[in-house]
Every structure is written in structure tokens, then in C-alpha cells.
Write a protein that holds these residues in place. Structure first.
Motif, PDB file in Angstrom:
ATOM      1  N   LEU A   1     -28.076  41.863 -11.273  1.00  0.00           N
ATOM      2  CA  LEU A   1     -28.998  40.606 -11.015  1.00  0.00           C
ATOM      3  C   LEU A   1     -27.796  40.383 -11.506  1.00  0.00           C
ATOM      4  O   LEU A   1     -27.645  40.349 -12.419  1.00  0.00           O
ATOM      5  N   VAL A   2     -28.326  38.990 -10.549  1.00  0.00           N
ATOM      6  CA  VAL A   2     -27.529  38.040 -10.377  1.00  0.00           C
ATOM      7  C   VAL A   2     -27.893  36.605 -10.657  1.00  0.00           C
ATOM      8  O   VAL A   2     -27.394  35.804 -11.023  1.00  0.00           O
ATOM      9  N   GLY A   3     -29.247  36.705 -10.193  1.00  0.00           N
ATOM     10  CA  GLY A   3     -30.178  35.511 -10.693  1.00  0.00           C
ATOM     11  C   GLY A   3     -31.374  35.615 -10.236  1.00  0.00           C
ATOM     12  O   GLY A   3     -31.881  36.750  -9.991  1.00  0.00           O
ATOM     13  N   PHE A   4     -32.456  34.790 -10.362  1.00  0.00           N
ATOM     14  CA  PHE A   4     -33.592  34.819 -10.555  1.00  0.00           C
ATOM     15  C   PHE A   4     -34.476  33.337 -10.925  1.00  0.00           C
ATOM     16  O   PHE A   4     -34.069  32.140 -11.327  1.00  0.00           O
ATOM     17  N   TYR A   5     -35.842  33.467 -10.415  1.00  0.00           N
ATOM     18  CA  TYR A   5     -36.696  31.936 -10.597  1.00  0.00           C
ATOM     19  C   TYR A   5     -37.733  32.942 -11.092  1.00  0.00           C
ATOM     20  O   TYR A   5     -37.949  33.975 -10.656  1.00  0.00           O
ATOM     21  N   ILE A   6     -39.114  31.251 -11.447  1.00  0.00           N
ATOM     22  CA  ILE A   6     -40.095  31.743 -11.808  1.00  0.00           C
ATOM     23  C   ILE A   6     -40.659  30.853 -11.594  1.00  0.00           C
ATOM     24  O   ILE A   6     -40.854  29.465 -11.424  1.00  0.00           O
ATOM     25  N   GLY A   7     -41.771  30.541 -10.620  1.00  0.00           N
ATOM     26  CA  GLY A   7     -42.981  29.941 -10.109  1.00  0.00           C
ATOM     27  C   GLY A   7     -44.280  29.872 -10.173  1.00  0.00           C
ATOM     28  O   GLY A   7     -44.551  31.395 -11.056  1.00  0.00           O
TER      29      GLY A   7
ATOM     30  N   HIS B   1     -25.965  31.406  -5.100  1.00  0.00           N
ATOM     31  CA  HIS B   1     -27.274  32.096  -5.107  1.00  0.00           C
ATOM     32  C   HIS B   1     -28.584  30.830  -5.139  1.00  0.00           C
ATOM     33  O   HIS B   1     -29.585  31.520  -5.067  1.00  0.00           O
ATOM     34  N   ALA B   2     -28.024  30.069  -5.666  1.00  0.00           N
ATOM     35  CA  ALA B   2     -29.134  29.061  -6.336  1.00  0.00           C
ATOM     36  C   ALA B   2     -30.153  29.091  -5.114  1.00  0.00           C
ATOM     37  O   ALA B   2     -30.751  29.002  -4.848  1.00  0.00           O
ATOM     38  N   LYS B   3     -28.803  28.459  -4.067  1.00  0.00           N
ATOM     39  CA  LYS B   3     -29.093  28.206  -2.757  1.00  0.00           C
ATOM     40  C   LYS B   3     -30.611  28.983  -2.309  1.00  0.00           C
ATOM     41  O   LYS B   3     -31.306  28.621  -2.102  1.00  0.00           O
ATOM     42  N   ALA B   4     -30.239  30.473  -2.266  1.00  0.00           N
ATOM     43  CA  ALA B   4     -31.026  31.511  -1.344  1.00  0.00           C
ATOM     44  C   ALA B   4     -32.332  31.456  -3.080  1.00  0.00           C
ATOM     45  O   ALA B   4     -33.021  31.950  -1.644  1.00  0.00           O
ATOM     46  N   LEU B   5     -31.917  31.638  -3.745  1.00  0.00           N
ATOM     47  CA  LEU B   5     -33.337  31.919  -5.162  1.00  0.00           C
ATOM     48  C   LEU B   5     -34.565  30.044  -4.263  1.00  0.00           C
ATOM     49  O   LEU B   5     -35.600  30.837  -4.355  1.00  0.00           O
ATOM     50  N   LEU B   6     -33.421  29.979  -4.235  1.00  0.00           N
ATOM     51  CA  LEU B   6     -34.451  27.673  -3.774  1.00  0.00           C
ATOM     52  C   LEU B   6     -35.486  27.890  -3.008  1.00  0.00           C
ATOM     53  O   LEU B   6     -35.804  27.835  -2.191  1.00  0.00           O
ATOM     54  N   SER B   7     -34.398  28.060  -1.348  1.00  0.00           N
ATOM     55  CA  SER B   7     -34.579  28.813  -0.520  1.00  0.00           C
ATOM     56  C   SER B   7     -36.021  29.911  -0.633  1.00  0.00           C
ATOM     57  O   SER B   7     -36.957  29.926   0.369  1.00  0.00           O
ATOM     58  N   ASP B   8     -35.843  31.210  -1.380  1.00  0.00           N
ATOM     59  CA  ASP B   8     -37.365  32.249  -1.596  1.00  0.00           C
ATOM     60  C   ASP B   8     -38.161  31.607  -2.580  1.00  0.00           C
ATOM     61  O   ASP B   8     -38.970  32.352  -1.533  1.00  0.00           O
ATOM     62  N   PHE B   9     -37.803  30.274  -2.841  1.00  0.00           N
ATOM     63  CA  PHE B   9     -39.566  30.649  -3.270  1.00  0.00           C
ATOM     64  C   PHE B   9     -39.951  29.317  -2.088  1.00  0.00           C
ATOM     65  O   PHE B   9     -40.711  29.109  -2.580  1.00  0.00           O
ATOM     66  N   ILE B  10     -38.706  28.418  -1.611  1.00  0.00           N
ATOM     67  CA  ILE B  10     -39.814  27.500  -0.953  1.00  0.00           C
ATOM     68  C   ILE B  10     -40.728  28.403   0.398  1.00  0.00           C
ATOM     69  O   ILE B  10     -41.715  28.155   0.351  1.00  0.00           O
TER      70      ILE B  10
ATOM     71  N   ALA C   1     -28.173  20.402 -10.749  1.00  0.00           N
ATOM     72  CA  ALA C   1     -29.419  21.277 -10.185  1.00  0.00           C
ATOM     73  C   ALA C   1     -30.154  19.967 -10.006  1.00  0.00           C
ATOM     74  O   ALA C   1     -30.752  20.365  -8.576  1.00  0.00           O
ATOM     75  N   ILE C   2     -29.603  18.949  -9.570  1.00  0.00           N
ATOM     76  CA  ILE C   2     -30.374  17.753  -9.537  1.00  0.00           C
ATOM     77  C   ILE C   2     -30.091  17.931  -7.527  1.00  0.00           C
ATOM     78  O   ILE C   2     -30.935  17.425  -6.906  1.00  0.00           O
ATOM     79  N   ALA C   3     -28.547  17.419  -7.220  1.00  0.00           N
ATOM     80  CA  ALA C   3     -27.985  18.377  -6.040  1.00  0.00           C
ATOM     81  C   ALA C   3     -28.524  18.790  -5.539  1.00  0.00           C
ATOM     82  O   ALA C   3     -29.018  19.078  -3.967  1.00  0.00           O
ATOM     83  N   LEU C   4     -29.109  19.988  -5.818  1.00  0.00           N
ATOM     84  CA  LEU C   4     -29.658  21.476  -5.587  1.00  0.00           C
ATOM     85  C   LEU C   4     -31.243  20.627  -4.781  1.00  0.00           C
ATOM     86  O   LEU C   4     -31.321  21.805  -3.331  1.00  0.00           O
ATOM     87  N   TYR C   5     -31.562  20.365  -5.744  1.00  0.00           N
ATOM     88  CA  TYR C   5     -32.871  19.937  -6.005  1.00  0.00           C
ATOM     89  C   TYR C   5     -33.220  19.110  -3.887  1.00  0.00           C
ATOM     90  O   TYR C   5     -33.730  18.703  -3.150  1.00  0.00           O
ATOM     91  N   GLN C   6     -32.280  17.776  -4.337  1.00  0.00           N
ATOM     92  CA  GLN C   6     -32.546  16.857  -2.860  1.00  0.00           C
ATOM     93  C   GLN C   6     -31.424  17.388  -1.640  1.00  0.00           C
ATOM     94  O   GLN C   6     -32.105  17.224  -0.310  1.00  0.00           O
ATOM     95  N   TRP C   7     -30.893  18.952  -2.078  1.00  0.00           N
ATOM     96  CA  TRP C   7     -30.506  19.079  -0.676  1.00  0.00           C
ATOM     97  C   TRP C   7     -31.822  19.525   0.071  1.00  0.00           C
ATOM     98  O   TRP C   7     -32.192  19.958   1.249  1.00  0.00           O
ATOM     99  N   ALA C   8     -32.379  20.672  -0.652  1.00  0.00           N
ATOM    100  CA  ALA C   8     -34.106  21.179  -0.388  1.00  0.00           C
ATOM    101  C   ALA C   8     -35.227  20.300   0.375  1.00  0.00           C
ATOM    102  O   ALA C   8     -35.568  21.318   0.208  1.00  0.00           O
ATOM    103  N   GLY C   9     -35.255  18.960  -0.209  1.00  0.00           N
ATOM    104  CA  GLY C   9     -35.448  18.277   0.325  1.00  0.00           C
ATOM    105  C   GLY C   9     -36.615  17.669  -0.581  1.00  0.00           C
ATOM    106  O   GLY C   9     -37.246  16.561  -0.594  1.00  0.00           O
ATOM    107  N   PHE C  10     -36.077  17.729  -2.224  1.00  0.00           N
ATOM    108  CA  PHE C  10     -37.200  17.270  -3.105  1.00  0.00           C
ATOM    109  C   PHE C  10     -37.122  15.805  -3.463  1.00  0.00           C
ATOM    110  O   PHE C  10     -35.524  15.538  -2.899  1.00  0.00           O
TER     111      PHE C  10
END
Length: 145
Positions: free
Chosen positions: A40-46, A69-78, A100-109
């Protein structure tokens, strides 16, 4: 649960308690996990709140950060949120967490507001940036390249 808490503790100066983590693994919550070679290298909770979903927590173990990995997790959440019919996604992020802010902006937040003195910090309290993403149904992707 031990693996989740180990990552949570390694990623945050003020991590969730085990009780909080446990309470967010059922009910109105959903989660995703990322494994590399059975580790296990990462997770998210929604969280589901009517037609909206909130990203409550996202963590990648420090030795595995910077590898997408954070991009993959965020993409999965979306994607999971889209599949569930969510209309809007929300999250809060420490104002000092520029990666993290840059990651979220990359995803369109986009920034939707500020929660003053929201997070505990070494110097007292830190503001949270509230970010939002409206999901566009029928498009091929909500993510930017």
C-alpha cells in the motif's frame, strides 16, 4: 488499518486519529487505495453529501511521492464520483501545501473560498483553501492534460 495509519502519520504533522480514520471507512464514505508490488503506497477517502462529494484525505507514503501516485489517486476519486453521479467535488487544503494545490489545479479544481484558522499548525492555526470542481457530464474527461 495499520497501513493506512502509518501513511497518514508519515504524511501529516497533525494526522487523523485512529478513531477518525476508522469512522471514515464506512457509511457515507468511500475510498480508494493504490498498491505497488503488493505494498500500500497511498489512499484517499471521499465523503458523499447529497449530490456532492468531498475529498476528505489523500496520502502517498513519502518514499513513493513524486512518482505520479497522487495524480492516479485523485483521478480515481474523480472517476468514482462521476460514476456515482456526483455534481460537484470539494476539498480543503492547507494554504502552505503548494504541491497539493498544484495537483488539484491540474485536475481542474479552482479556489472557492478560504476557511480562516482551519488547520492546527506549529504556529497556532493555518487557513484552508476551499477548492471546488463542477463535474461536466458527457465529456470524455474532467481532467486537464
Amino acid at each position: 488499518m495499520n497501513s493506512l495509519m502509518a501513511i497518514e502519520t508519515a504524511c501529516h504533522d497533525f494526522p487523523w486519529s485512529e478513531k477518525t480514520m476508522h469512522s471514515c471507512l464506512s457509511g457515507r464514505y468511500f475510498n480508494g487505495a493504490l498498491y505497488v508490488q503488493n505494498e500500500l503506497v497511498g489512499f484517499y477517502i471521499g465523503e458523499v453529501a447529497g449530490p456532492d462529494h468531498t475529498l476528505m484525505d489523500i496520502c502517498v507514503a513519502p518514499p513513493h511521492q513524486g512518482q505520479g501516485h497522487a495524480k492516479a489517486l485523485l483521478s480515481d476519486f474523480i472517476a468514482a464520483s462521476e460514476q456515482a453521479g456526483a455534481e460537484n467535488l470539494f476539498l480543503e487544503v492547507r494554504e502552505s501545501n503548494v504541491s497539493a494545490i498544484a495537483l488539484y489545479q491540474w485536475a481542474g479544481f479552482t479556489e472557492a473560498g478560504v476557511r480562516k484558522n482551519y488547520y492546527p499548525s506549529a504556529n497556532g492555526k493555518e487557513d484552508a483553501i476551499l477548492m471546488a470542481l463542477t463535474l461536466s457530464f458527457g465529456s470524455e474527461s474532467t481532467l486537464l492534460s
